[in-house]
Design a protein around this motif. Sequence first.
Motif, PDB file in Angstrom:
ATOM      1  N   GLY A 163       1.080  -1.311  -0.274  1.00 53.61           N
ATOM      2  CA  GLY A 163      -0.265   0.172   0.336  1.00 53.61           C
ATOM      3  C   GLY A 163       0.718   1.145  -0.592  1.00 53.61           C
ATOM      4  N   LYS A 164       1.909   1.127  -0.142  1.00 49.75           N
ATOM      5  CA  LYS A 164       3.020   2.738  -0.005  1.00 49.75           C
ATOM      6  C   LYS A 164       3.778   2.455  -1.433  1.00 49.75           C
ATOM      7  CE  LYS A 164       3.130   2.045   4.899  1.00 49.75           C
ATOM      8  NZ  LYS A 164       3.420   1.783   6.643  1.00 49.75           N
ATOM      9  N   ILE A 165       3.579   2.361  -2.505  1.00 47.50           N
ATOM     10  CA  ILE A 165       4.309   2.504  -3.188  1.00 47.50           C
ATOM     11  C   ILE A 165       2.840   2.742  -4.212  1.00 47.50           C
ATOM     12  CG2 ILE A 165       6.153   0.950  -3.079  1.00 47.50           C
ATOM     13  CD1 ILE A 165       5.079  -1.090  -5.298  1.00 47.50           C
ATOM     14  N   SER A 184       4.272  -8.708  -0.917  1.00 47.37           N
ATOM     15  CA  SER A 184       4.670  -7.628  -0.320  1.00 47.37           C
ATOM     16  C   SER A 184       4.296  -8.130   1.051  1.00 47.37           C
ATOM     17  CB  SER A 184       2.488  -6.345  -0.459  1.00 47.37           C
ATOM     18  OG  SER A 184       2.050  -8.306  -0.194  1.00 47.37           O
ATOM     19  N   VAL A 185       5.055  -6.801   2.310  1.00 46.87           N
ATOM     20  CA  VAL A 185       4.684  -6.939   3.244  1.00 46.87           C
ATOM     21  C   VAL A 185       3.976  -6.106   4.413  1.00 46.87           C
ATOM     22  CG1 VAL A 185       6.857  -6.859   5.248  1.00 46.87           C
ATOM     23  CG2 VAL A 185       7.500  -7.856   3.307  1.00 46.87           C
ATOM     24  N   ASN A 186       3.654  -6.028   5.019  1.00 45.09           N
ATOM     25  CA  ASN A 186       3.047  -5.165   6.236  1.00 45.09           C
ATOM     26  C   ASN A 186       3.587  -4.362   7.563  1.00 45.09           C
ATOM     27  OD1 ASN A 186       0.304  -6.270   4.547  1.00 45.09           O
ATOM     28  ND2 ASN A 186       0.213  -7.784   6.804  1.00 45.09           N
ATOM     29  N   GLY A 187       4.186  -3.666   6.472  1.00 42.24           N
ATOM     30  CA  GLY A 187       4.809  -2.555   7.223  1.00 42.24           C
ATOM     31  C   GLY A 187       5.893  -2.356   6.295  1.00 42.24           C
ATOM     32  N   ASP A 190      11.428   0.000   5.486  1.00 46.42           N
ATOM     33  CA  ASP A 190      12.656  -0.172   6.742  1.00 46.42           C
ATOM     34  C   ASP A 190      12.586  -1.315   6.903  1.00 46.42           C
ATOM     35  OD1 ASP A 190      14.089   2.288   6.704  1.00 46.42           O
ATOM     36  OD2 ASP A 190      13.089   3.349   7.445  1.00 46.42           O
ATOM     37  N   GLU A 191      11.291  -2.078   7.493  1.00 49.17           N
ATOM     38  CA  GLU A 191      10.986  -3.742   8.048  1.00 49.17           C
ATOM     39  C   GLU A 191      11.424  -4.919   6.597  1.00 49.17           C
ATOM     40  OE1 GLU A 191       7.368  -3.253  10.939  1.00 49.17           O
ATOM     41  OE2 GLU A 191       7.116  -1.908   9.335  1.00 49.17           O
ATOM     42  N   CYS A 192      10.792  -3.894   5.437  1.00 48.78           N
ATOM     43  CA  CYS A 192      11.812  -5.070   4.899  1.00 48.78           C
ATOM     44  C   CYS A 192      12.580  -4.878   4.094  1.00 48.78           C
ATOM     45  CB  CYS A 192      10.866  -4.293   3.456  1.00 48.78           C
ATOM     46  SG  CYS A 192       9.282  -4.130   3.087  1.00 48.78           S
ATOM     47  N   GLN A 193      13.583  -4.276   4.353  1.00 48.13           N
ATOM     48  CA  GLN A 193      15.160  -4.322   4.174  1.00 48.13           C
ATOM     49  C   GLN A 193      15.838  -4.911   5.658  1.00 48.13           C
ATOM     50  OE1 GLN A 193      16.498  -3.407   1.570  1.00 48.13           O
ATOM     51  NE2 GLN A 193      18.947  -2.393   2.780  1.00 48.13           N
ATOM     52  N   LYS A 194      15.005  -4.447   6.489  1.00 45.88           N
ATOM     53  CA  LYS A 194      15.374  -5.517   7.756  1.00 45.88           C
ATOM     54  C   LYS A 194      15.464  -6.910   7.951  1.00 45.88           C
ATOM     55  CE  LYS A 194      15.100  -5.266  12.419  1.00 45.88           C
ATOM     56  NZ  LYS A 194      14.080  -5.338  13.834  1.00 45.88           N
ATOM     57  N   LEU A 195      14.713  -7.325   6.693  1.00 46.73           N
ATOM     58  CA  LEU A 195      14.119  -8.503   6.939  1.00 46.73           C
ATOM     59  C   LEU A 195      15.069  -9.205   5.568  1.00 46.73           C
ATOM     60  CD1 LEU A 195      10.114  -8.908   6.441  1.00 46.73           C
ATOM     61  CD2 LEU A 195      11.883  -9.423   8.346  1.00 46.73           C
ATOM     62  N   VAL A 196      15.545  -8.546   4.617  1.00 44.77           N
ATOM     63  CA  VAL A 196      16.492  -8.773   3.727  1.00 44.77           C
ATOM     64  C   VAL A 196      18.201  -9.034   4.076  1.00 44.77           C
ATOM     65  CG1 VAL A 196      17.572  -7.877   1.597  1.00 44.77           C
ATOM     66  CG2 VAL A 196      16.200  -7.178   1.558  1.00 44.77           C
ATOM     67  N   GLN A 418       3.358 -10.853   6.871  1.00 46.80           N
ATOM     68  CA  GLN A 418       3.716  -9.641   7.895  1.00 46.80           C
ATOM     69  C   GLN A 418       5.657  -9.742   7.893  1.00 46.80           C
ATOM     70  OE1 GLN A 418       1.555  -8.031   9.532  1.00 46.80           O
ATOM     71  NE2 GLN A 418      -0.160  -9.584   8.658  1.00 46.80           N
ATOM     72  N   PRO A 419       5.624  -8.327   8.585  1.00 40.87           N
ATOM     73  CA  PRO A 419       6.873  -8.418   8.422  1.00 40.87           C
ATOM     74  C   PRO A 419       8.184  -9.626   9.982  1.00 40.87           C
ATOM     75  CG  PRO A 419       6.195  -7.548  10.150  1.00 40.87           C
ATOM     76  CD  PRO A 419       4.695  -7.468   8.993  1.00 40.87           C
ATOM     77  N   ASN A 420       7.452 -11.028   9.189  1.00 40.62           N
ATOM     78  CA  ASN A 420       7.859 -12.255   9.976  1.00 40.62           C
ATOM     79  C   ASN A 420       9.137 -12.441   9.218  1.00 40.62           C
ATOM     80  OD1 ASN A 420       8.000 -15.033  10.167  1.00 40.62           O
ATOM     81  ND2 ASN A 420       6.207 -14.110  11.929  1.00 40.62           N
ATOM     82  N   PHE A 421      10.234 -12.876   9.792  1.00 43.05           N
ATOM     83  CA  PHE A 421      11.586 -13.713   9.516  1.00 43.05           C
ATOM     84  C   PHE A 421      11.365 -14.847   8.715  1.00 43.05           C
ATOM     85  CE2 PHE A 421      15.373 -15.804   9.253  1.00 43.05           C
ATOM     86  CZ  PHE A 421      16.218 -14.937   7.838  1.00 43.05           C
ATOM     87  N   ASN A 422      10.415 -15.571  10.149  1.00 43.18           N
ATOM     88  CA  ASN A 422      10.403 -16.966  10.090  1.00 43.18           C
ATOM     89  C   ASN A 422       9.686 -17.534   8.232  1.00 43.18           C
ATOM     90  OD1 ASN A 422      11.826 -17.549  11.429  1.00 43.18           O
ATOM     91  ND2 ASN A 422      10.063 -17.637  12.848  1.00 43.18           N
ATOM     92  N   LYS A 423       8.619 -16.252   7.987  1.00 44.92           N
ATOM     93  CA  LYS A 423       7.877 -16.878   6.622  1.00 44.92           C
ATOM     94  C   LYS A 423       8.810 -16.609   5.273  1.00 44.92           C
ATOM     95  CE  LYS A 423       3.802 -17.499   4.092  1.00 44.92           C
ATOM     96  NZ  LYS A 423       3.620 -18.639   4.000  1.00 44.92           N
ATOM     97  N   LEU A 424       9.414 -15.309   5.661  1.00 48.41           N
ATOM     98  CA  LEU A 424      10.742 -15.337   4.297  1.00 48.41           C
ATOM     99  C   LEU A 424      11.520 -16.400   4.043  1.00 48.41           C
ATOM    100  CD1 LEU A 424      11.606 -13.803   1.882  1.00 48.41           C
ATOM    101  CD2 LEU A 424      12.985 -12.527   4.403  1.00 48.41           C
TER     102      LEU A 424
END
Length: 431
Positions: A163-165, A184-187, A190-196, A418-424
């Motif tokens: 929802g932010k692009i 798409s990440v619900n966040g 910066d939260e996307c980059q944190k997961l990366v 969700q911004p959840n690392f285990n899912k990624l």
Amino acid sequence: MKLYNLKDTKEEVNFSQAVKFGLGKNQGLFFPKKLPVFSKKKIKELLNKKFVSRSQKILSMLIGSEIKKKKIKNSVKSAFNFSKPKMINITNNIYCMELFHGPTLAFKDYGARFMAHILSCLNNKDNKSITILTATSGDTGAAVAHAFYKMKNIKVIILYPKGKISNVQKKLFCTLGKNITTISVNGSFDECQKLVKKAFHDQEIKENTQLNSANSINVSRLFAQICYFFEIFYLIPKDLKNKLVISIPCGNFGNLTAGLLAKSMGLPIKKFILATNSNNTVPRYLDTGIWNPYKTISTMSNAMDISRPNNWPRVEEIFHKKKWNIKDLKYGYVSEKKTEKNIKDLYQKYQYISEPHAAIAYTLLKNKLKSNEHGVFLGTAHPIKFQDTVEKILNIKLKEKNSISNIFHLKDLSYNIQPNFNKLKKILLNK
């Protein structure tokens, strides 16, 4: 070329390794040990060349002998096979350098396409499968997806804040499929980059995938961006070359890093202006000396909605190595209200249609440019990519670009998490 890790200077790699690894130990950025410095005569020779041939020469000298010059030349020729940048005169002393005439209508086409061709060239040697994992705040996603689309042995996974692009940004890369996976990440970005970053630090992922990143943290993308700063000097009138101030809309600070590298190589840029939106971590840091990122704010200039810019350590390293005073770096941030005002001003006073990112760079340039200076602000994305915003502000209907007219009916193929690392992690490991 040798590069070192900014977080562990004992870790040294060559250019090929830096491209393949993306990040060093402890998620450190790679930085060149030594850059070629061009004499005034060499600069003049380079500026007499056309964009592609000049870029071939610059990148060959940067990379050195570890990759054959023919392969570098072919990579540059294939990567930059679209309309070159355009210089638009706005006022008597302000120009816009339009970098959005590539296939995804954003400056990131240069870096992403060069990286894709170089990585493909390096990958052909060992024929191993590579996974590109990257986060986007808007334009990187499309540029990377199109650059690597259908490439053999390369899988691309792109995270973006839901929802932010803009709709055009999303349609350009979330509809491709094949070897391109979009999430798409619900966040926030910066939260996307944190997961990366966490994925690059995970031992199980390291052991089971050959992971790479295509953000501007990858040196191949960064080096490609140096080339259009030389093009600015090719296009600008000769009598302005020693008075030039360049204003850059900053998100992850890759463009500013590339510009400073160009200056350190001998390009006579008088000074830079770093321009941010309300996500103003760096301007506040330069004011106070305290690094204090706030929670990311969503703005109309969404590619700059970044509170923890990854390339800032490289900017500081350049100033340190060159013994430049960082106080000479001009800076500021622009509110939503002022951004909107200057989009209107550019159109009503100069008949120039700008999108929000360029308008922010223009605002700071207009306010900080001295009477004896001439300025260039970077146009980093085509206004059509922010169609709803620009049309609403200017009360006009933008002419649709033929190159994207067929994307709007395509289905969005993204996953949502969700911004959840285990899912990624499960997605990366195909579990």
